[in-house]
Design a protein around this motif. Sequence first.
Motif, PDB file in Angstrom:
ATOM      1  N   HIS A  40       0.707  -1.299  -0.033  1.00  0.00           N
ATOM      2  CA  HIS A  40       0.023   0.025   0.052  1.00  0.00           C
ATOM      3  C   HIS A  40       0.975   1.064  -0.162  1.00  0.00           C
ATOM      4  O   HIS A  40       0.517   2.285   0.761  1.00  0.00           O
ATOM      5  CB  HIS A  40      -0.727   0.007   1.100  1.00  0.00           C
ATOM      6  N   MET A  41       1.665   1.335  -0.907  1.00  0.00           N
ATOM      7  CA  MET A  41       2.794   2.431  -0.698  1.00  0.00           C
ATOM      8  C   MET A  41       2.157   3.656  -1.945  1.00  0.00           C
ATOM      9  O   MET A  41       1.302   3.270  -2.726  1.00  0.00           O
ATOM     10  CB  MET A  41       3.943   1.901  -1.465  1.00  0.00           C
ATOM     11  N   SER A  42       2.757   4.764  -1.658  1.00  0.00           N
ATOM     12  CA  SER A  42       2.231   5.854  -2.448  1.00  0.00           C
ATOM     13  C   SER A  42       3.065   5.907  -3.762  1.00  0.00           C
ATOM     14  O   SER A  42       3.888   5.166  -4.029  1.00  0.00           O
ATOM     15  CB  SER A  42       2.824   7.389  -1.471  1.00  0.00           C
ATOM     16  N   GLU A  59      -5.218   2.665   4.245  1.00  0.00           N
ATOM     17  CA  GLU A  59      -4.670   1.307   4.803  1.00  0.00           C
ATOM     18  C   GLU A  59      -3.111   1.469   5.504  1.00  0.00           C
ATOM     19  O   GLU A  59      -3.080   0.823   6.609  1.00  0.00           O
ATOM     20  CB  GLU A  59      -4.135   0.159   3.508  1.00  0.00           C
ATOM     21  N   LYS A  60      -2.590   2.461   5.198  1.00  0.00           N
ATOM     22  CA  LYS A  60      -1.342   2.793   5.888  1.00  0.00           C
ATOM     23  C   LYS A  60      -1.368   3.405   7.290  1.00  0.00           C
ATOM     24  O   LYS A  60      -0.853   2.950   8.453  1.00  0.00           O
ATOM     25  CB  LYS A  60      -0.356   3.402   5.124  1.00  0.00           C
ATOM     26  N   ALA A  61      -2.424   4.218   7.234  1.00  0.00           N
ATOM     27  CA  ALA A  61      -3.085   4.643   8.534  1.00  0.00           C
ATOM     28  C   ALA A  61      -3.466   3.737   9.696  1.00  0.00           C
ATOM     29  O   ALA A  61      -3.304   3.773  10.702  1.00  0.00           O
ATOM     30  CB  ALA A  61      -3.957   5.906   8.190  1.00  0.00           C
ATOM     31  N   LYS A  62      -4.529   2.800   9.068  1.00  0.00           N
ATOM     32  CA  LYS A  62      -4.828   1.721   9.970  1.00  0.00           C
ATOM     33  C   LYS A  62      -3.713   0.868  10.583  1.00  0.00           C
ATOM     34  O   LYS A  62      -3.824   0.466  11.494  1.00  0.00           O
ATOM     35  CB  LYS A  62      -6.000   0.846   9.282  1.00  0.00           C
ATOM     36  N   SER A  63      -2.858   0.432   9.700  1.00  0.00           N
ATOM     37  CA  SER A  63      -1.474  -0.115  10.170  1.00  0.00           C
ATOM     38  C   SER A  63      -0.816   0.502  11.241  1.00  0.00           C
ATOM     39  O   SER A  63      -0.472  -0.128  12.379  1.00  0.00           O
ATOM     40  CB  SER A  63      -0.691  -0.347   8.870  1.00  0.00           C
ATOM     41  N   TYR A  64      -0.629   1.788  11.164  1.00  0.00           N
ATOM     42  CA  TYR A  64      -0.042   2.647  12.009  1.00  0.00           C
ATOM     43  C   TYR A  64      -0.794   2.757  13.357  1.00  0.00           C
ATOM     44  O   TYR A  64      -0.472   2.859  14.648  1.00  0.00           O
ATOM     45  CB  TYR A  64       0.290   4.176  11.675  1.00  0.00           C
ATOM     46  N   GLN A  65      -2.064   3.005  13.397  1.00  0.00           N
ATOM     47  CA  GLN A  65      -3.057   2.941  14.333  1.00  0.00           C
ATOM     48  C   GLN A  65      -3.207   1.670  15.203  1.00  0.00           C
ATOM     49  O   GLN A  65      -3.080   1.581  16.269  1.00  0.00           O
ATOM     50  CB  GLN A  65      -4.520   3.263  13.875  1.00  0.00           C
ATOM     51  N   LYS A  66      -3.116   0.414  14.401  1.00  0.00           N
ATOM     52  CA  LYS A  66      -3.491  -0.834  15.153  1.00  0.00           C
ATOM     53  C   LYS A  66      -2.065  -1.436  15.518  1.00  0.00           C
ATOM     54  O   LYS A  66      -1.920  -1.997  16.870  1.00  0.00           O
ATOM     55  CB  LYS A  66      -3.960  -1.691  14.015  1.00  0.00           C
ATOM     56  N   ASN A  67      -0.925  -1.283  14.970  1.00  0.00           N
ATOM     57  CA  ASN A  67       0.447  -1.924  15.455  1.00  0.00           C
ATOM     58  C   ASN A  67       1.087  -0.968  16.202  1.00  0.00           C
ATOM     59  O   ASN A  67       1.754  -1.519  17.283  1.00  0.00           O
ATOM     60  CB  ASN A  67       1.210  -2.224  14.338  1.00  0.00           C
ATOM     61  N   ASP A  82      -2.792  12.744  14.528  1.00  0.00           N
ATOM     62  CA  ASP A  82      -1.818  13.926  13.930  1.00  0.00           C
ATOM     63  C   ASP A  82      -0.373  13.055  13.643  1.00  0.00           C
ATOM     64  O   ASP A  82       0.057  13.475  12.780  1.00  0.00           O
ATOM     65  CB  ASP A  82      -1.725  14.908  15.226  1.00  0.00           C
ATOM     66  N   SER A  83      -0.038  12.245  14.513  1.00  0.00           N
ATOM     67  CA  SER A  83       1.187  11.512  14.256  1.00  0.00           C
ATOM     68  C   SER A  83       0.929  10.685  13.148  1.00  0.00           C
ATOM     69  O   SER A  83       2.259  10.526  12.096  1.00  0.00           O
ATOM     70  CB  SER A  83       1.585  10.762  15.479  1.00  0.00           C
ATOM     71  N   ILE A  84      -0.135  10.048  12.597  1.00  0.00           N
ATOM     72  CA  ILE A  84      -0.160   9.186  11.515  1.00  0.00           C
ATOM     73  C   ILE A  84      -0.023  10.169  10.176  1.00  0.00           C
ATOM     74  O   ILE A  84       0.334   9.770   9.359  1.00  0.00           O
ATOM     75  CB  ILE A  84      -1.518   8.524  11.514  1.00  0.00           C
ATOM     76  N   TYR A  85      -0.644  11.468  10.462  1.00  0.00           N
ATOM     77  CA  TYR A  85      -0.743  12.251   9.293  1.00  0.00           C
ATOM     78  C   TYR A  85       0.598  12.686   8.818  1.00  0.00           C
ATOM     79  O   TYR A  85       0.815  12.688   7.602  1.00  0.00           O
ATOM     80  CB  TYR A  85      -1.624  13.550   9.601  1.00  0.00           C
ATOM     81  N   ASP A  86       1.392  13.045   9.986  1.00  0.00           N
ATOM     82  CA  ASP A  86       2.971  13.374   9.897  1.00  0.00           C
ATOM     83  C   ASP A  86       3.628  12.270   9.074  1.00  0.00           C
ATOM     84  O   ASP A  86       4.413  12.660   8.418  1.00  0.00           O
ATOM     85  CB  ASP A  86       3.601  13.918  11.026  1.00  0.00           C
ATOM     86  N   GLN A  87       3.604  11.144   9.570  1.00  0.00           N
ATOM     87  CA  GLN A  87       4.111  10.091   9.040  1.00  0.00           C
ATOM     88  C   GLN A  87       3.681   9.511   7.624  1.00  0.00           C
ATOM     89  O   GLN A  87       4.636   9.385   6.573  1.00  0.00           O
ATOM     90  CB  GLN A  87       3.917   8.653   9.786  1.00  0.00           C
ATOM     91  N   LEU A  88       2.444   9.851   7.033  1.00  0.00           N
ATOM     92  CA  LEU A  88       2.108   9.784   5.661  1.00  0.00           C
ATOM     93  C   LEU A  88       2.498  10.670   4.716  1.00  0.00           C
ATOM     94  O   LEU A  88       2.924  10.267   3.699  1.00  0.00           O
ATOM     95  CB  LEU A  88       0.608   9.730   5.902  1.00  0.00           C
ATOM     96  N   VAL A  89       2.760  11.908   5.446  1.00  0.00           N
ATOM     97  CA  VAL A  89       3.130  12.910   4.358  1.00  0.00           C
ATOM     98  C   VAL A  89       4.891  13.100   4.390  1.00  0.00           C
ATOM     99  O   VAL A  89       5.254  13.811   3.394  1.00  0.00           O
ATOM    100  CB  VAL A  89       2.362  14.375   4.600  1.00  0.00           C
ATOM    101  N   SER A  90       5.320  12.609   5.196  1.00  0.00           N
ATOM    102  CA  SER A  90       6.954  12.899   5.343  1.00  0.00           C
ATOM    103  C   SER A  90       7.563  12.386   4.454  1.00  0.00           C
ATOM    104  O   SER A  90       7.317  11.088   3.605  1.00  0.00           O
ATOM    105  CB  SER A  90       7.436  12.259   6.595  1.00  0.00           C
ATOM    106  N   GLU A  91       8.736  13.221   4.089  1.00  0.00           N
ATOM    107  CA  GLU A  91       9.635  12.800   2.667  1.00  0.00           C
ATOM    108  C   GLU A  91      10.413  11.655   3.218  1.00  0.00           C
ATOM    109  O   GLU A  91      11.057  10.849   2.383  1.00  0.00           O
ATOM    110  CB  GLU A  91      10.246  13.761   2.331  1.00  0.00           C
ATOM    111  N   GLY A 110       9.052   9.198   5.121  1.00  0.00           N
ATOM    112  CA  GLY A 110       8.025   8.235   5.647  1.00  0.00           C
ATOM    113  C   GLY A 110       7.558   7.635   4.376  1.00  0.00           C
ATOM    114  O   GLY A 110       8.233   7.037   3.327  1.00  0.00           O
ATOM    115  N   GLU A 111       6.209   7.871   3.978  1.00  0.00           N
ATOM    116  CA  GLU A 111       5.424   7.461   3.180  1.00  0.00           C
ATOM    117  C   GLU A 111       5.272   8.076   1.851  1.00  0.00           C
ATOM    118  O   GLU A 111       4.919   7.851   0.963  1.00  0.00           O
ATOM    119  CB  GLU A 111       3.998   6.863   3.783  1.00  0.00           C
TER     120      GLU A 111
END
Length: 217
Positions: free
Chosen positions: A135-137, A175-183, A189-198, A200-201
Amino acid sequence: MTYPQNPQNPYTQPTMPMAPVKKKGGCVKWGAIIGGVFIAAVACNAIIGGGDTTTSPAPVTTEVTNMSPAPLAQLPSETAAAPEKPAAVVEKPAEAPAAPEKPAAVAEKPAEAPKVTVEQKSALKKAESYSKTMHMSKAGIYHQLTSEYGEKFSPEAAQYAIDNLKADFNKNALEKAKSYQKNMSMSPDSIYDQLVSEYGEQFTPEEAQYAVDNLAP
């Protein structure tokens, strides 16, 4: 001949004596003779004509001397024709310039699609695998395909794979956000930062916001 002088004025010129005036008796005499002869001739003519005393007047003849007919008016040899009126010149309307001929439509041959190379086909299959299993960008897949620590595809092959990849990147971000939340039990907010970081995802801000908005509580 000597002329008597005026005794009262001795210096006066002498006057000439006047000649006696003759009487005109001869002309009258001859006229009477001619008249008598004429009367005798008439009387003889009457006796010879049978006693007819009626005399017819002598015909009067008119002597035409040196009379020439009046010159006839000279007729013109040809009647001068009246000058014809010049025919009205009908001006032709100016011809409209001919419309330039349209060039024949050149049927352009469709550009032939470049042949797909073996490398491009391989890069596309790798990109589909990264999208479905991890589930990569879009940016993450391109980076993984060209990385020297990854697949080491050429930039042209990696771009071909991204352009022809059929993927829903909003769904991948969720799908990436659900994985970060569950695992990892991370906050939204942390999930949002991890998703847009250069580092990160590398999802787009719109894709990351969609994922955070659709996380289960």
